[in-house]
Design an enzyme around this catalytic site. Structure first.
Site, mmCIF file in Angstrom:
data_model
loop_
_atom_site.group_PDB
_atom_site.id
_atom_site.type_symbol
_atom_site.label_atom_id
_atom_site.label_comp_id
_atom_site.label_asym_id
_atom_site.label_seq_id
_atom_site.Cartn_x
_atom_site.Cartn_y
_atom_site.Cartn_z
ATOM 1 N N GLY A 138 61.569 33.587 41.324
ATOM 2 C CA GLY A 138 63.045 32.775 41.208
ATOM 3 C C GLY A 138 62.238 32.302 40.165
ATOM 4 C CG HIS A 139 65.251 32.608 37.630
ATOM 5 N ND1 HIS A 139 66.059 33.231 37.244
ATOM 6 C CD2 HIS A 139 64.584 33.755 37.392
ATOM 7 C CE1 HIS A 139 66.231 34.635 36.909
ATOM 8 N NE2 HIS A 139 65.054 35.068 37.211
ATOM 9 C CE LYS B 98 63.229 36.919 34.450
ATOM 10 N NZ LYS B 98 61.672 37.339 34.662
ATOM 11 C CG ASP C 288 56.437 34.760 37.648
ATOM 12 O OD1 ASP C 288 57.347 34.637 38.521
ATOM 13 O OD2 ASP C 288 55.216 35.130 37.899
ATOM 14 C CD GLN D 239 60.285 40.685 40.407
ATOM 15 O OE1 GLN D 239 61.715 41.065 40.436
ATOM 16 N NE2 GLN D 239 60.042 40.180 42.054
#
Length: 422
Positions: free
Chosen positions: A39-40, A15, A12, A226
């Protein structure tokens, strides 16, 4: 050559924003490990995009995107995400469920493994039986990787051969018969064959595609999910994810080798967060921790779970920088620290009666802090010289301690609110 974007905390870190910000300069963006349990979040002109499996380069029409062999795929989740992206990109389209617009822009490795319904059931069953819960998302990620290692998993390429698909499924369901899961073999086969028709145009040998692209001088960015402290081998085991989130994962998850790697960009927040259970030395169980959570909107992209928040742990980041061979750092969310009278960073641990400056096996430690004077305003700044002197001092100390240059500083969630430091 390929540049790698890797998280150096517990995930988190931001990225997705870094990949999205620079993807316009790359020919390919590749997701190399993990599943839809991460998720991004990317914000472009006020529109929020939550990506879980599709690489972050998808928001640039000229960029090709690859889901590598190291990823485990929930086919329903991937289809939903692709349809959502198409609906946003083509709001006037008659059929927003049409994903043909992504043909030749998204490629899926034929070696990527599939998350099946029984993996989700096994995930939740395993979490329930553990003496101490890991804090998984219950999406079947771990059991899918377990089947991969046990050599009983289904690869997405198996969808294209009904006989192989049936044989593998029958064997796996027979092995699970004692658990009495309510899964109908024929119904599952027919569902997967429908997915086969949908995804067939996207499935290819992505390793060969990458090798050919490198030979042609194409620019490639590799992104993982991650962070390094959740790596199955080098993280805070057993409170980790089920794949290699560190530099090793980008090689095994794509088929590239060390000669193909150029820059390794480590991503860290200006503070620290973690989801799930496990050690978190700098966690703040007080109003400061709550304030970091609210200001940083620290809620999971996938689950909405509250993230645990605390001060920046430079010992862990130094460990991750060395582990990954980071050549640059990106410091994210420095604006969240705006307005604090004092900002602290962990520079060591008290461990079994001694003071140490490394990450021990069990992380049963007490943090040792260094304090910095806070600053008023960094939000939306795009020039390093405009930063308050207190923020500059904070950044300089980070660079000195972890022995890696801070090359990028994010000052808001927006794509263009970023400082590039020479």
């Amino acid at each position: 050559m390929a540049d790698v974007v890797v998280g150096v905390q517990w995930g988190d870190e931001g990225k997705g924003k870094i990949v999205d910000r620079f993807a316009k300069d790359y020919d390919f963006v590749v997701r190399y490990q993990g599943g839809h349990n991460a998720g991004h979040t990317i914000v472009v002109q006020g529109i929020k995009y939550a990506l879980h499996l599709v690489p972050s380069g998808i928001l640039y029409p000229q960029c090709k995107n690859i889901i590598g062999n190291g990823v485990v795929i929930d086919l329903g989740a991937l289809l939903q995400e692709m349809q959502h992206l198409n609906a946003i990109a083509n709001p006037q389209a008659k059929d927003t469920h049409d994903i043909s617009t992504l043909h030749n822009r998204l490629f899926i490795s034929h070696k990527a493994h599939i998350i099946l319904p029984y993996h989700v059931l096994l995930d939740n069953l395993g979490e329930h039986k553990r003496n101490e819960a890991i804090g998984t998302t219950g999406k079947g990620i771990g059991p899918a990787y377990a089947d991969k290692v046990a050599r009983s998993g289904l690869q997405i390429g198996d969808l294209l051969c009904e006989e192989k698909l049936r044989t593998k499924l029958q064997a796996n369901l027979t092995n699970l018969a004692h658990l009495h899961f309510d899964i109908d073999m024929e119904s599952l086969v027919q569902t997967l064959l429908q997915y086969a028709k949908i995804f067939a145009p996207f499935i290819t040998d992505t390793t060969k595609l990458l090798w050919d692209s490198i030979a042609q001088g194409k620019k490639i960015m590799l992104e993982g999910a991650q962070g390094s402290m959740l790596d199955i081998d080098h993280g805070t085991y057993p409170f980790v994810t089920s794949s290699n989130t560190s530099i090793a994962g980008c090689l095994s998850g794509t088929g590239l080798n060390t000669k193909d790697i150029n820059e390794v960009i480590g991503i860290t927040k200006a503070y620290c967060t973690r989801v799930g259970n496990g050690a978190f030395p700098t966690e703040l169980h007080n109003e400061t921790g709550n304030l970091l959570r609210q200001k940083g909107f620290e809620f999971g992209t996938t689950t909405g779970r509250e993230r645990r928040c605390g001060w920046l742990d430079l010992v862990a980041i130094k460990y991750a920088v060395r582990l990954n061979g980071c050549t640059k750092l990106a410091l994210m969310k420095i604006d969240v620290l705006d307005g604090f009278d004092e900002v602290q960073v962990c520079i060591g641990y008290e461990y079994k009666g001694a003071t140490i400056d490394y990450v021990p096996y069990d992380l049963d430690v007490k943090p040792i802090y260094r304090s910095f004077k806070g600053w008023a305003h960094t939000a939306k700044l795009r020039d390093f010289q405009s930063l308050p002197k207190e923020a500059k001092a904070y950044i300089a100390f980070i660079e000195s301690f972890v022995q890696c240059k801070v090359a990028f500083i994010s000052t808001s969630p927006e794509r263009d609110d970023i400082i590039v430091c020479g």
